[in-house]
Scaffold this active site. Sequence first.
Site, PDB file in Angstrom:
ATOM      1  N   SER A  16       0.819  -1.200   0.000  1.00  0.00           N
ATOM      2  CA  SER A  16       0.000   0.000   0.000  1.00  0.00           C
ATOM      3  C   SER A  16       0.861   1.262   0.000  1.00  0.00           C
ATOM      4  CB  SER A  16      -0.980  -0.048   1.156  1.00  0.00           C
ATOM      5  OG  SER A  16      -2.096   0.756   0.881  1.00  0.00           O
ATOM      6  N   ASP A  36      -9.747  -5.251  -4.327  1.00  0.00           N
ATOM      7  CA  ASP A  36      -9.241  -4.221  -3.421  1.00  0.00           C
ATOM      8  C   ASP A  36     -10.068  -2.950  -3.620  1.00  0.00           C
ATOM      9  OD1 ASP A  36      -7.797  -2.376  -1.934  1.00  0.00           O
ATOM     10  OD2 ASP A  36      -5.849  -3.166  -2.558  1.00  0.00           O
ATOM     11  N   HIS A  87      -7.655  -5.815   0.207  1.00  0.00           N
ATOM     12  CA  HIS A  87      -6.373  -5.149   0.480  1.00  0.00           C
ATOM     13  C   HIS A  87      -5.556  -6.025   1.429  1.00  0.00           C
ATOM     14  CE1 HIS A  87      -4.152  -1.425   0.045  1.00  0.00           C
ATOM     15  NE2 HIS A  87      -3.994  -1.291   1.352  1.00  0.00           N
TER      16      HIS A  87
END
Length: 668
Positions: A206, A312, A343
């Site tokens: 991320s 996601d 995620h």
Amino acid sequence: MPTCARGLRSRRRSLVVAAVAALMAVLLSPSGAQGASPREARPPESRPVYSYGDAVRESVWVDTGLDGDGDGRTDRVAADVIRPREPARQGRKIPVIMDASPYYSCCGRGNESQLKTYDADGRPVGFPLHYDNYFVPRGYAFVAVDLAGTNRSDGCVDVGGRSDVQSAKAVIDWLNGRARGYTTRTGSARATAGWSNGRTGMIGKSYDGTIANGVAATGVDGLRTIVPISAISSWYDYYFAQGAPLYDSGPEWLSGYVESPEARGRCAAVQQRLVDGAPRTGDWTRQWAARDYVKDARKVRASVFAVHGMQDLNVRTKHLGQWWNALADRGVERKLWLSQTGHVDPFDYRRAEWVDTLHRWFDHYLLGYDNGIDREPMADIERHPDQWSTDRVWPPRTTHTTTVRPAAGSTPGVGTLALRPARPGTTETFTDDPSQSETEWAADLDRSTGAKAGFRTAPLTADLRLSGSSTVTVTATPTTSTAHLSAVLVDIGPDTIRDYGASGEGITTLTDRSCWGPSTAGDSSCFKETRADTTTVDRTVVSRGWADLGTYASAGKGRPLTPGRAYTITLDLAATDHVVPAGHRLALIVAGTDRDLIDPPDSTPTLTLDLARTSAKLPFVGGTGAFVRATAGSASAAAPPRAAEAPGVTAPRPARRVPGAGTRNTCR
């Protein structure tokens, strides 16, 4: 790993890798504590022969050359280092695996939200995740960098901007002897990286993976590979979708969330610039241009191993698709994993295979081992929970864009999807209902409802695979001066999938642990196991995209709409790879606000679609011919029977997401 196009630069890299491999085979032989014997049949690999307990643990503050907080001195970022002690004693230099993050003190890393820890004198003791435990005994250093404005670093967080990127780039420069490092945050005693050979691989999920993308886009010398997991490629696309706001806040909220308490007191000016540069209109600004890494993909010299969850809803796969395509256009060596999760880190859904693949990837690109990973299939794709397939090249070379068109059916709002365009003058009408989402739309595909227009094929007579990014062009006439649009692709038919909308986003965390390297009293290598969290569904959202209709003339500038006037806009849908099985149907939904995924407009418009001027360009493996074959059976559009007691995927819950967090408001 084959690539779609290898340029001269890639061929040069291959020659360099081969030469390095030959040298490393001598330097890192078993007698020197690494490498595989020539008598062994398996490819060479680094071995865990160095002491983890006796490893050097130290902190260095690297001068970024920037003064982000305006205090009159250049900012220093903290880099915590753990490296095997033996190579330096033997006069050998080693490569570095780096994770640069804003989360080491505010929120933690990984499924268990691990933080850095230090002893009473400030020396690093605990490094989050398994990278140090697993790779340090194998002859790598691990460096955990605090981005500017976080944990023990100077400066201010600027959410993907120059300071964020320079925080990590400066450390790579220091590892290569081009930047100054110090033993303390404010002192003058210099620290050098004489133990490093300069070869660096960046990794992270991320926000961390986003920084890896940003640093790679600078073309910095010494960065040999990056492994971005669920990473952002353009920060505008994190906060907006063609002008439609994706969250109820901008980058200033994220900056305040991750900054150290100390930084908050000195970074008010930076916070204000973030507010000013991110207007809630969704207009493109210089701030967004500076945080768009896709435009600089031509500078990337590192190989890229990208990983992303196709469901996601935090960092959507649009980021992957546009980054991947830009890298492909420039012949960058690359590899890909696509999962059914949200995620989630691959360590938490395919652990053993992930660690092994990552090991071989770093061995090849940082140690120069000819272990064949660059010649393996490019893509691994999760087809069903824990069931994977591979592709030699992704998207497959037989993938071609096919234009499919909606048409009205016998029931209002329930139309067909085929190659032939609708008759001129054919329309469908819906009214934006911000209380509904793609979950409700998909459930009501076969019923006339006022909040959406749906179009579906007849039941397929053959499997039909989408691979890549889609677009949907809509011509719509609004009744108000503002309007938001959603376009959603749906696979109609029974299946068992990962429950990506639940709190674990497709995984359930267990209590048992598995260990990945040695541990110390302050740093365990043992992590909680997981299993797939699945649900039975009768339809699956495959891809989605959103836009503010006011950006019809320019994706970077919204305009007020004239009620009663028709506007044409093309929506970019997130990249995916999905097989619609024979017996299922493929559907397209066009609607307004997608609840909890985009914010509603200022008004509540009714929109009339001109079906003759509305179409979708979809990436089918086999192209138009595959679509024709799959839809050449019965002309009936009757729905196949629904799965018995299909609870469906958990609806996404409203949350203020941050990159690094799932649908829960926590960093992972």
